[in-house]
Design a protein around this motif. Structure first.
Motif, short mmCIF file in Angstrom:
data_model
loop_
_atom_site.label_atom_id
_atom_site.label_comp_id
_atom_site.label_asym_id
_atom_site.label_seq_id
_atom_site.Cartn_x
_atom_site.Cartn_y
_atom_site.Cartn_z
N VAL A 68 -47.64 -21.62 45.83
CA VAL A 68 -48.10 -22.94 46.32
C VAL A 68 -48.95 -23.60 45.25
O VAL A 68 -49.83 -22.96 44.66
CB VAL A 68 -48.92 -22.80 47.63
N ARG A 69 -48.64 -24.89 44.98
CA ARG A 69 -49.49 -25.69 44.07
C ARG A 69 -50.04 -26.86 44.87
O ARG A 69 -49.30 -27.53 45.61
CB ARG A 69 -48.65 -26.23 42.92
N PHE A 70 -51.34 -27.10 44.74
CA PHE A 70 -51.97 -28.25 45.40
C PHE A 70 -52.19 -29.36 44.38
O PHE A 70 -52.54 -29.09 43.22
CB PHE A 70 -53.31 -27.85 46.03
N PHE A 71 -52.00 -30.60 44.79
CA PHE A 71 -52.32 -31.73 43.93
C PHE A 71 -52.74 -32.89 44.82
O PHE A 71 -52.26 -33.05 45.94
CB PHE A 71 -51.16 -32.11 43.00
N GLY A 72 -53.69 -33.69 44.30
CA GLY A 72 -54.25 -34.76 45.14
C GLY A 72 -55.10 -34.12 46.22
O GLY A 72 -55.39 -32.93 46.21
N LYS A 73 -55.52 -34.92 47.21
CA LYS A 73 -56.40 -34.39 48.25
C LYS A 73 -55.67 -33.51 49.25
O LYS A 73 -56.14 -32.46 49.63
CB LYS A 73 -57.08 -35.55 48.99
N LYS A 77 -47.09 -28.29 47.15
CA LYS A 77 -45.67 -27.98 46.90
C LYS A 77 -45.53 -26.46 46.96
O LYS A 77 -46.17 -25.74 46.19
CB LYS A 77 -45.27 -28.51 45.51
N LEU A 78 -44.68 -26.01 47.90
CA LEU A 78 -44.44 -24.57 48.06
C LEU A 78 -43.03 -24.27 47.55
O LEU A 78 -42.08 -24.98 47.90
CB LEU A 78 -44.57 -24.21 49.56
N SER A 79 -42.89 -23.23 46.71
CA SER A 79 -41.57 -22.85 46.18
C SER A 79 -41.30 -21.39 46.50
O SER A 79 -42.21 -20.55 46.43
CB SER A 79 -41.51 -23.03 44.66
N ILE A 87 -25.59 -16.41 45.75
CA ILE A 87 -26.23 -17.37 44.83
C ILE A 87 -27.73 -17.42 45.11
O ILE A 87 -28.17 -17.59 46.25
CB ILE A 87 -25.60 -18.77 44.97
N LEU A 88 -28.50 -17.27 44.04
CA LEU A 88 -29.96 -17.34 44.16
C LEU A 88 -30.41 -18.77 43.88
O LEU A 88 -30.06 -19.35 42.85
CB LEU A 88 -30.59 -16.38 43.14
N LEU A 89 -31.14 -19.37 44.82
CA LEU A 89 -31.58 -20.76 44.63
C LEU A 89 -33.06 -20.87 44.96
O LEU A 89 -33.68 -19.93 45.47
CB LEU A 89 -30.75 -21.70 45.51
N THR A 90 -33.63 -22.04 44.65
CA THR A 90 -35.04 -22.29 44.94
C THR A 90 -35.15 -23.25 46.12
O THR A 90 -34.47 -24.28 46.15
CB THR A 90 -35.74 -22.92 43.71
N ALA A 91 -36.01 -22.87 47.09
CA ALA A 91 -36.30 -23.79 48.21
C ALA A 91 -37.68 -24.38 47.96
O ALA A 91 -38.63 -23.66 47.65
CB ALA A 91 -36.27 -23.04 49.53
N VAL A 92 -37.78 -25.72 48.06
CA VAL A 92 -39.05 -26.41 47.81
C VAL A 92 -39.50 -27.08 49.11
O VAL A 92 -38.72 -27.79 49.76
CB VAL A 92 -38.89 -27.48 46.70
N PHE A 93 -40.77 -26.85 49.50
CA PHE A 93 -41.34 -27.45 50.71
C PHE A 93 -42.53 -28.31 50.28
O PHE A 93 -43.48 -27.79 49.67
CB PHE A 93 -41.87 -26.37 51.66
#
Length: 677
Positions: A68-73, A77-79, A87-93
């Motif tokens: 998890v990366r935080f930005f702003g207040k 973004k969780l990956s 197939i291996l993929l990335t899910a972004v929340f």
């Protein structure tokens, strides 16, 4: 039972019932017939099936710890890495960091979101843990106020449980069989709870036909009773005289003109009062059709009246009809607000005594002092410019005279058979031979100098030009060229020519004066808003420049273009536009490709939808729950033909098979003598 208040549905109290009313839901019937406007497809997909930026549902297992990366207040973004198939993929929340503890390695997840093929990434909008237990089709309803989709679904479910069994069939067995339609109860159930795309498709197809059939039955029944109760007069036309008149015209009629003349004269000879719309593109020859019909009425010792929206248009019609009819010993007179005193009294006296055969005018025709001796035919040009009351007042000047409405706004067949279902429609869909098509070009604003240079070349040949702007004065909200500014600029550019200005805020007498100057070539360039859209005939005007053309609909652009091309010289229309939207670009492209008003009006309908086609003031458009007049046009045609057959047959009104449809007409008040104008 189905007409009970929604408060009788379990779980709906007075408060919720009030909220439902805001959505137009008052009864149980309204609630169970409040259908989804689309379905979300949650069926899991294979990655190989997907295209870039598809919305997709994927089932996979968590393969890594999430980061998890935080930005702003408040933004995050969780990956996480997910294995779908092999197939291996990335899910972004985004902003869903609270899911981190639940995304355990080895856990099965069902993810719905936007697929990025290049990065093998899904941006997740919805996440469910485990495998989906639904059928994969989720209905989406239009909601608002305090009503949520989840809450509405619960209420519909409750209503279906309580009342679903008493939904009765309204369509006769013969239609269900011949069109392979599913029964009503099943269709309603499947629209709310489809198990597959096919389910929803069949259910919708059935309800579309039902909606169109009920609407068209109402229109055709209104038309039937309107005809039978109108007490019209059979006009005994002297056919030989009419044929002689047609053969003496300075040009042959087109096949389309011949066809519509036959349709109109047949109506005039019938014992029913004619209620017909004549539509034809700009320059298709509606005026000569009007002249033939007026002459036909006169041969049977009736008078005719032609009402138009403006004095200048009335004068135009007066001069052309006088030229055609006076050689046949028909007396034609003009009556407008400008005609006063002794001349006015004389016209009115001769009209009342029957010495005036045809009267042409503006709404001055509907004043009390205007009395006809024997009015048989009323023609209203550009009928949408007059109110219902004005048209009715003119009609009441005679004993149920035949009525013909004319319009130069081509209406797509789709709308014509919906809005004018209680009216007969005649269409002139062919242009007279030898008429040069108007050449149309699309130019961007930075090319203005070149455009003005082109206009100057035409002016040097002795021609005239229109310049159209969307606004009268400068607006802070809209950065579009306005008529007053453009007028000033063009006066500075064209110093040796007269530049006139016309807009909607001018007094009618000022507008008339400007138009007369332009008609007489005292003004060479007319800067105007869209008030010149209808009816002005200046054959010497060969160029039409439209500023900010992307702000107009196709039909309006076509109407404006039709102001030129009325003489023998080649005419041009230049669209000045820098459209930002795809719809704007498409409009410019279509305008340069075709001069056919009917094709344009159909394309306009597809681009804008029926509600915008006529503008928000148009109240005659039917509101359908599932049917769409444009995309379901074939079903509309079929339903109309079926409705005509039923209403005009004896068995429909007497056979038990059609009892539910006759009851529908009774409930709608159609059989109680309600009628449309």
């Amino acid at each position: 039972m189905l007409n009970n208040s929604t408060t009788l549905v379990k779980g709906i109290g007075n408060e919720k019932a009030k909220d439902l009313e805001a959505l137009g839901i008052y009864t149980v019937k309204d609630l169970i017939e409040y259908f989804p406007f689309r379905y979300e497809d949650y069926r899991p997909k294979e990655i190989q099936e997907l295209k870039h930026e598809d919305r997709a549902t994927l089932i996979g297992t968590v393969q890594s710890e999430s980061t998890v990366r935080f930005f702003g207040k408040k933004k995050s973004k969780l990956s996480v890495r997910i294995l779908v198939g092999n197939i291996l993929l990335t899910a972004v929340f985004f902003n869903q960091h609270y899911l981190k503890p639940k995304l355990v390695v080895g856990e099965t997840v069902t993810l719905t979101g936007k697929w990025d093929q290049h990065r093998l990434t899904i941006t997740v909008s919805e996440c469910k843990f485990g495998v989906l237990d639904s059928q994969g089709y989720d209905p989406v309803y239009s909601v608002g106020g305090n009503i949520t989709v989840k809450g509405l679904k619960k209420m519909i479910s409750s209503a279906m449980e309580q009342y679903g069994q008493i939904i009765t069939e309204i369509l006769p067995e013969r239609f269900l069989t011949s069109y392979k339609l599913i029964e009503r109860k099943l269709a309603i159930y499947k629209l709310h709870y489809p198990k597959s795309f096919e389910d929803a498709k069949h259910a919708r197809r059935r309800m579309v036909y039902e909606e169109f059939l009920l609407f068209q039955l109402k229109m055709q029944a209104l038309r039937k009773f309107h005809r039978e109760n109108s007490g019209g007069t059979a006009i005994r036309i002297q056919k030989d005289d009419v044929e002689l008149f047609i053969s003496n015209l300075p040009f042959p009629l087109t096949i389309a003109q011949q066809r519509v003349v036959k349709e109109i004269l047949r109506d005039m000879e019938s014992p029913y009062r004619m209620n017909r719309l004549l539509q034809g593109d700009v320059g298709s020859g509606k005026t000569v059709v009007a002249a033939i019909c007026l002459y036909a009425a006169v041969t049977a010792s009736f008078q005719g009246a032609l009402m138009v929206p403006t004095e200048i248009l009335a004068e135009q019609h007066y001069h052309s009809l006088k030229g055609l009819l006076e050689p046949m010993n028909v007396t034609v007179e003009l009556l407008t607000g400008s005609i006063k005193g002794k001349k006015r009294k004389d016209i009115l006296a001769r009209l009342q005594s029957g010495q005036v055969n045809v009267l042409i005018g503006t709404h001055a025709l509907i004043q009390d002092e205007v009395v006809f001796e024997h009015l048989g035919l009323v023609i209203t040009d550009e009928q949408h410019r007059f109110g219902v009351e004005q048209r009715r007042t003119l009609r009441n000047k005679g004993q149920n005279p035949d009525v013909l409405f004319m319009t130069a706004t081509p209406i797509p067949r789709t709308l014509a058979i919906s809005i004018f279902g209680d009216m007969d429609v005649s269409t002139i869909d062919e242009m007279p031979a030898g008429r040069k098509p108007i050449e149309t070009y699309w130019a961007q604003h930075h090319m203005l100098q070149r455009v003005l240079g082109f206009v100057e070349k035409e002016l040097k040949k002795g021609r005239q030009a229109y310049v159209i702007c969307p606004l009268i004065e400068e607006s802070e909200k809209l950065d579009v060229q306005n008529a007053i500014d453009v007028h000033t600029q063009l006066q500075q550019f064209f110093t040796t020519y007269q530049v006139g200005l016309m807009h909607g805020r001018l007094h009618p007498s000022e507008k008339e004066a400007v138009m007369k100057q332009f008609s007489a070539n005292e003004v060479q360039i007319l800067v105007s808003t869209t008030v010149v859209e209808v009816g002005v005939n200046v054959p010497n005007a060969t160029i039409m420049v439209i500023y900010d053309a992307e702000r107009f609909g196709l039909s309006q652009l076509h109407q404006l273009r039709g102001r030129v091309g009325r003489g023998d010289a080649q005419s041009y229309c230049i669209l000045l536009a820098d459209p930002k939207s795809d719809v704007g670009k498409e409009r410019m492209k279509i305008m340069t490709e075709t001069n056919d008003g009917f094709e344009l009006s159909q394309r306009d309908l597809e681009l804008r939808g029926p509600g915008d086609f006529f503008g928000s003031k148009q109240s005659g458009l039917p509101q359908f729950k599932v049917a769409d007049m444009i995309h379901d046009f074939r079903a509309l045609e079929v339903a109309r033909n079926d409705a005509v057959e039923l209403v005009t047959s004896e068995y429909f009104w007497t056979s038990p098979e059609y009892k539910s449809l006759v009851m529908f007409l009774e409930e709608e008040g159609v059989l109680a003598g309600e009628k449309m104008d």
